[in-house]
Enzyme design. Structure first.
Site, PDB file in Angstrom:
ATOM      1  N   CYS A  56      11.523 -14.719   3.642  1.00 52.50           N
ATOM      2  CA  CYS A  56      12.950 -14.649   3.291  1.00 52.50           C
ATOM      3  C   CYS A  56      13.185 -14.798   1.794  1.00 52.50           C
ATOM      4  CB  CYS A  56      13.732 -15.762   3.987  1.00 52.50           C
ATOM      5  SG  CYS A  56      13.099 -16.321   5.553  1.00 52.50           S
ATOM      6  N   ASP A  88      14.183 -21.737   8.580  1.00 45.47           N
ATOM      7  CA  ASP A  88      14.334 -22.124   9.981  1.00 45.47           C
ATOM      8  C   ASP A  88      13.205 -21.640  10.875  1.00 45.47           C
ATOM      9  OD1 ASP A  88      16.628 -23.214   9.057  1.00 45.47           O
ATOM     10  OD2 ASP A  88      17.984 -22.109  10.350  1.00 45.47           O
ATOM     11  N   CYS A 129      17.157 -17.247   3.033  1.00 45.11           N
ATOM     12  CA  CYS A 129      17.092 -17.824   4.369  1.00 45.11           C
ATOM     13  C   CYS A 129      18.424 -18.441   4.773  1.00 45.11           C
ATOM     14  CB  CYS A 129      15.960 -18.853   4.456  1.00 45.11           C
ATOM     15  SG  CYS A 129      15.448 -19.149   6.153  1.00 45.11           S
ATOM     16  N   ASP A 130      18.548 -18.678   6.080  1.00 48.64           N
ATOM     17  CA  ASP A 130      19.818 -18.979   6.740  1.00 48.64           C
ATOM     18  C   ASP A 130      20.764 -19.885   5.966  1.00 48.64           C
ATOM     19  OD1 ASP A 130      18.501 -17.567   8.643  1.00 48.64           O
ATOM     20  OD2 ASP A 130      18.547 -19.104  10.182  1.00 48.64           O
ATOM     21  N   LYS A 131      20.354 -21.131   5.696  1.00 48.19           N
ATOM     22  CA  LYS A 131      21.284 -22.103   5.118  1.00 48.19           C
ATOM     23  C   LYS A 131      21.493 -21.887   3.634  1.00 48.19           C
ATOM     24  CE  LYS A 131      21.244 -23.581   9.193  1.00 48.19           C
ATOM     25  NZ  LYS A 131      20.226 -22.606   9.615  1.00 48.19           N
ATOM     26  N   SER A 477      19.900 -20.878  17.085  1.00 47.28           N
ATOM     27  CA  SER A 477      19.536 -19.850  16.123  1.00 47.28           C
ATOM     28  C   SER A 477      20.384 -18.615  16.361  1.00 47.28           C
ATOM     29  CB  SER A 477      18.057 -19.501  16.295  1.00 47.28           C
ATOM     30  OG  SER A 477      17.744 -18.313  15.611  1.00 47.28           O
TER      31      SER A 477
END
Length: 574
Positions: A56, A88, A129-131, A477
């Site tokens: 990511c 994650d 990445c996600d956060k 998720s």
């Protein structure tokens, strides 16, 4: 652009570059090779979440170099720095996931502190990445200096036996393997081919959901969030983002001019229209909080209710982010939503133009089936639904994209941690028709509000995805599918009803009516609440303990400070 349009008497960097008293400060800048002209130009923070933890983030540093060229070409002085990420996919399924949501707020805090400490005038933020996506956007609106967001781009899909696959397929393969439906050799093969390039998880999981949000909310350039990480066109978007942040600085267009109530509604609408991650309902309230705007889970759910589901994206559908970009990108989705009244067209964006103006020349592509026109949806209501009831007075959320049965009722099977539930699932120690309850995994109780993909994917891989339901005060998720309800609040750790459940209690989930209830009277719940005792976690020091002391309810974004409504000054005006 002529650098003389900038009068530094109103810019933060005047505190480190202007006047005789700042000679010591300037000496540090000369030590890094800056010229006098560069020192007296606006200083632009170029923040990236680069690291070697996962694909990511691995391309972000290279992309940041292109951003810096764009800033310099527009007569700004770029100053690159990095912040952390917790990925994650690697944190999933063990105690490491407790660090994930905590990292969102730490990213925002660390970008704020770097910008404040060095008095930078503008910000270009790159995240993968996600956060890291909401964390970077939270920092932008908190600081309120002219800012542009850049997504590092999605990963390319893998191929397994002629089928397009993503990391979701590997998690579900673990479930198949556990019941003998996949061999050791096949599991070994799929793990080697599912993730073939740099970039964030390729389907409409949390990273791509929040990337879609970044364009819809107006903080990213049109098309920039859809281009996969390996595509060379990303350099054009990075260079242009560096140039455009200088234009925003010249025109004093700031993030809070862009992220308004209407813009947040646009963002919620694209989450619903794409069947995006339920995490969108956690991050949008957190971004709103940084602007001083009241916009909680229930506000997000109201938008979800009236927005059609039109993008056929995994995990509920067929396609991945690369396919959507090649079909016409996020603007293709936004144009049809705008035409049919599902977006506010008058919202300002980082282009200096409104959403409607950005969409003027976007043409519908009839030669694709990734995105449907908004008047011909896959389903008439969004792919994500908010729930409320006597089990969730503070709300809950479920992704329904791709689901056929939207109602479920069954006896509770209670677990006080993800590990306990996963152990039962791995051994097939559960029954068809049960509602699996995972509690004490909320923001405070986890601490950290873990995602549950390992457990939900194992259930799906075992062929039980539509035969049981799962509820939790933790999260899921973006890759989760099946009847999985997250963000149940109040959480168990603060005495919420989910912590009062016992095995056998009948739970009813209705994603059509938007309800989540247990068949217990108010009197019975009150009796159980009187007997309930709070639990101590085994995190009694360090960053995760500190987070637990500060964090609020998931309904309002699991935020850790009072937000813009309480601020006495804004960094951009210091």
């Amino acid at each position: 652009m002529d650098s003389h349009v900038f009068d530094k008497k109103n810019l933060p960097s005047r505190h480190v570059t202007e006047g005789p008293s700042r000679a010591p400060h300037r000496s540090y800048l000369y030590a890094m090779g800056l010229t006098k002209e560069e020192i007296h130009q606006p200083l632009v923070g170029v923040a990236s979440c680069w690291n070697e933890a996962a694909p990511c983030n691995i391309s972000l540093m290279r992309q940041a170099q292109v951003v810096k060229k764009g800033v310099a070409a527009a007569r700004g002085t770029p100053r690159e720095f990095c912040t952390i990420t917790v990925t994650d996919g690697i944190a999933m399924g063990h105690q490491g996931m407790k660090a994930s949501l905590v990292s969102r707020d730490l990213i925002a805090d660390s970008v704020e502190l770097t910008m404040r400490g060095h008095a930078y005038d503008a910000l270009v933020g790159l995240a993968g990445c996600d956060k890291s996506l909401p964390g970077m956007m939270m920092a932008m609106v908190r600081l309120n200096v002219p800012s542009v967001f850049i997504y590092g781009g999605s990963i390319l899909p893998g191929t397994f036996r002629g089928q397009q696959v993503t990391v979701q397929d590997i998690f579900e393969a673990v479930g198949k393997h556990s019941v003998g439906d996949m061999s050791d050799d096949d599991l070994d093969e799929i793990e080697q081919v599912a993730c073939p390039s740099a970039g964030s998880c390729g389907a409409q999981f949390t990273a791509n959901t929040m990337a879609t949000v970044a364009e819809a909310i107006g903080l990213a350039l049109p098309y920039s969030c859809g281009a996969p990480a390996p595509y060379e066109i990303r350099d054009r978007f990075c260079y242009a983002s560096g140039e455009i942040v200088m234009e925003l600085l010249a025109r004093n267009i700031r993030p809070r001019d862009i992220v308004t109530r209407k813009a947040l509604e646009n963002a919620a609408a694209v989450v619903a229209a794409t069947g995006g991650s339920t995490n969108g309902a956690l991050h949008l309230p957190a971004i709103a909080h940084e602007c001083g705007i009241e916009f909680d889970l229930f506000d997000v759910a109201e938008i979800f209710k009236k927005t059609p589901y039109i993008a056929d994206l995994k995990p509920g559908g067929k396609y991945v982010a690369k396919d959507m970009f090649e079909a016409g990108g996020i603007p293709l989705l936004m144009k049809t939503m705008l035409q049919h009244g599902y977006l506010h067209g008058d919202c300002m964006t980082v282009t200096g133009r409104t959403i409607a103006e950005n969409m003027e020349k976007v043409a519908w592509n009839p030669h694709q089936d990734v995105v449907r026109e908004a008047n011909n949806p896959i389903t008439v209501t969004g792919g994500v639904v908010g729930l409320k009831g006597n089990l969730a007075s503070d709300g809950a959320i479920v992704k329904v994209a791709g689901m056929k049965n939207l109602r479920f009722s069954g006896p509770a099977r209670c677990f006080d941690s993800e590990e306990a539930c996963y152990a039962a699932v791995s051994k097939r120690d559960y029954k068809e028709g049960e509602v699996l309850v995972i509690r004490y995994e909320g923001p405070k109780g986890g601490p950290g509000m873990r995602e549950m993909l390992s457990t939900t994917a194992a259930i799906y891989g075992q062929g039980m995805g539509d035969k049981v339901a799962l509820i939790t005060d933790g999260r899921f998720s973006g890759a989760t599918r099946g009847f999985c309800i997250g963000h149940v609040g109040p959480e168990a750790a603060v005495g919420g009803p989910i912590g009062l459940l016992r095995d056998g209690d009948i739970i009813t989930i209705d994603a059509v009516e938007g309800t989540l209830d247990v068949a217990l009277s108010d009197d019975e719940l009150k009796l159980r609440a009187e007997a309930w005792q709070p639990r101590e976690t085994d995190y009694q020091s360090g960053a995760i303990w500190k987070y637990a002391q500060q964090v609020g309810t998931a309904r309002k974004g699991a935020v850790t400070h009072p937000g813009a409504a309480a601020e006495k000054h804004c960094y951009a005006d210091l």
